[in-house]
Design a protein around this motif. Sequence first.
Motif, short mmCIF file in Angstrom:
data_model
loop_
_atom_site.label_atom_id
_atom_site.label_comp_id
_atom_site.label_asym_id
_atom_site.label_seq_id
_atom_site.Cartn_x
_atom_site.Cartn_y
_atom_site.Cartn_z
N ILE A 50 -11.36 -17.99 1.39
CA ILE A 50 -11.83 -17.77 0.10
C ILE A 50 -11.53 -16.24 -0.21
O ILE A 50 -11.02 -15.94 -1.05
N THR A 51 -12.16 -15.45 0.56
CA THR A 51 -12.05 -13.90 0.35
C THR A 51 -10.54 -13.34 0.45
O THR A 51 -10.04 -12.68 -0.44
N THR A 52 -9.83 -13.99 1.40
CA THR A 52 -8.41 -13.70 1.39
C THR A 52 -7.52 -14.26 0.30
O THR A 52 -6.60 -13.44 -0.02
N VAL A 53 -7.83 -15.45 0.03
CA VAL A 53 -7.12 -16.07 -1.14
C VAL A 53 -7.34 -14.94 -2.60
O VAL A 53 -6.43 -14.66 -3.22
N SER A 54 -8.45 -14.56 -2.67
CA SER A 54 -8.86 -13.93 -3.93
C SER A 54 -8.16 -12.62 -3.79
O SER A 54 -7.58 -12.05 -4.90
N ASP A 69 -13.89 -5.52 -13.71
CA ASP A 69 -13.27 -4.89 -12.67
C ASP A 69 -13.20 -5.44 -11.36
O ASP A 69 -13.51 -5.04 -10.16
N PHE A 70 -12.90 -6.91 -11.30
CA PHE A 70 -12.96 -7.58 -10.13
C PHE A 70 -11.58 -8.01 -9.74
O PHE A 70 -10.59 -8.32 -10.24
N THR A 71 -11.15 -7.52 -8.43
CA THR A 71 -9.88 -7.79 -7.81
C THR A 71 -9.92 -8.59 -6.37
O THR A 71 -9.01 -8.72 -5.81
N GLY A 72 -11.12 -9.12 -6.36
CA GLY A 72 -11.09 -9.86 -5.02
C GLY A 72 -12.69 -9.80 -4.27
O GLY A 72 -13.33 -8.82 -4.54
N PHE A 73 -13.16 -10.80 -3.54
CA PHE A 73 -14.30 -10.66 -2.81
C PHE A 73 -14.24 -9.46 -1.81
O PHE A 73 -13.09 -9.32 -1.31
N SER A 74 -15.28 -8.77 -1.59
CA SER A 74 -15.42 -7.68 -0.74
C SER A 74 -15.54 -8.40 0.65
O SER A 74 -16.35 -9.15 1.09
N ARG A 177 -7.61 -2.44 9.98
CA ARG A 177 -6.39 -2.85 9.46
C ARG A 177 -6.33 -3.94 8.52
O ARG A 177 -5.23 -4.59 8.34
N THR A 178 -7.30 -4.73 8.35
CA THR A 178 -7.31 -5.99 7.91
C THR A 178 -6.91 -5.95 6.33
O THR A 178 -5.86 -6.94 5.96
N HIS A 179 -7.15 -4.71 5.55
CA HIS A 179 -6.54 -4.58 4.20
C HIS A 179 -4.93 -4.56 4.27
O HIS A 179 -4.16 -5.31 3.36
N ASP A 180 -4.44 -3.93 5.39
CA ASP A 180 -3.03 -3.71 5.58
C ASP A 180 -2.27 -5.13 5.75
O ASP A 180 -1.25 -5.73 5.25
N TRP A 181 -2.96 -5.96 6.52
CA TRP A 181 -2.44 -7.44 6.89
C TRP A 181 -2.49 -8.31 5.50
O TRP A 181 -1.49 -8.86 5.20
N VAL A 182 -3.55 -8.09 4.98
CA VAL A 182 -3.78 -8.81 3.49
C VAL A 182 -2.67 -8.30 2.75
O VAL A 182 -2.09 -9.56 1.89
N THR A 183 -2.31 -7.17 2.58
CA THR A 183 -1.44 -6.62 1.73
C THR A 183 0.04 -7.21 2.10
O THR A 183 0.76 -7.66 1.08
N ARG A 184 0.32 -7.16 3.30
CA ARG A 184 1.59 -7.77 3.83
C ARG A 184 1.88 -9.16 3.38
O ARG A 184 2.67 -9.75 3.01
N LEU A 185 0.63 -10.01 3.61
CA LEU A 185 0.53 -11.36 3.33
C LEU A 185 0.69 -11.61 1.89
O LEU A 185 1.59 -12.57 1.53
N ALA A 186 0.27 -10.81 1.06
CA ALA A 186 0.33 -10.82 -0.39
C ALA A 186 1.65 -10.77 -0.71
O ALA A 186 2.34 -11.32 -1.60
N LEU A 187 2.38 -9.66 -0.30
CA LEU A 187 3.63 -9.37 -0.56
C LEU A 187 4.64 -10.47 -0.26
O LEU A 187 5.83 -10.61 -0.95
#
Length: 225
Positions: A50-54, A69-74, A177-187
Motif C-alpha cells: 500500500i505504501t509503495t502504491v501511494s 500536503d500528502f504525497t504518500g505514506f511514510s 536506496r528504497t526511495h530511489d527504487w520506488v522513483t524508478r518504478l514510478a517513472l
Amino acid sequence: MAFWTWITRLGEAQLLLPLMLLAVLWLLLQRQPARTALGWLAATVLAAAITTVSKVAFIGYGWGLPALDFTGFSGHAMFAAAVWPPLLRLAAAAWWPARPGVGWLAGYALAVLVAVSRVQVGAHSWSEVLAGLALGAAASGVVLARGHWPRLALTRLAPLALGAVLALGVARAPASRTHDWVTRLALASSGRTEPFQRWAPQSGPATPKAGGAPARRAPASLQPR
C-alpha cells in the motif's frame, strides 16, 4: 538534528526487514502454530505494498492531496510501527516474561519517535507520517491481538544482541536506496522522465504527448521541476 538523523534510521527497511525475517524464522521453528509468524509477515507485506502504491501514484502520476500536503505514506513510519512492536514483544520476553506489554508498548513508542524524526529531517509532512504510522500500527496490532505468541524464554542476552546489531547497522549501514527504487518504478510505470515534485507555485500549459494528444495535466502546483 544528529539525534533525529540517528532515530530516523531505525525505520529503514534495510535494517528492519532482516531482523523481522529472523524473528519470523525463529517463530516458525518453535512448536507453535505458524499463523502468528506468517500473519505478521503477510500484514507487513500488505502494508508495504500500500505504501509503495501511494508513492508511485504521486511520483509517477502526480496523484496526491495538496490540502493535506500528502504525497504518500511514510515508509519509515510504516515499517517502524509494523515491525518494532512484535519484535520487541519477543525480545522483552527474556527479561519480563510475565509482562509482554512492556515490549510492544516500547515498540510503538519507538515507532512514534521514528515518525517524528521523518518530519524533523524534512523527509515528510505530518499527514504522511501519521498515515504511515497508522498503517503500520494496524498491521502489527492485528497480529499482536490475534496471534499466538509463545511463552518461550529467550536468552537474557537477546535484547543486548538486538541493540548491538542495531547500533552497528545505524552506524555502518549504507544510505537507504528504497526511495530511489520506488522513483524508478514510478517513472517506468508512468513513462515519465522526471518525477513529480512536492507542491510549489507553478503554472503553464500542459505538455503534449507524442502524436499531439494533450497530456493529462496535474494541478499547477504538481508540475515537475
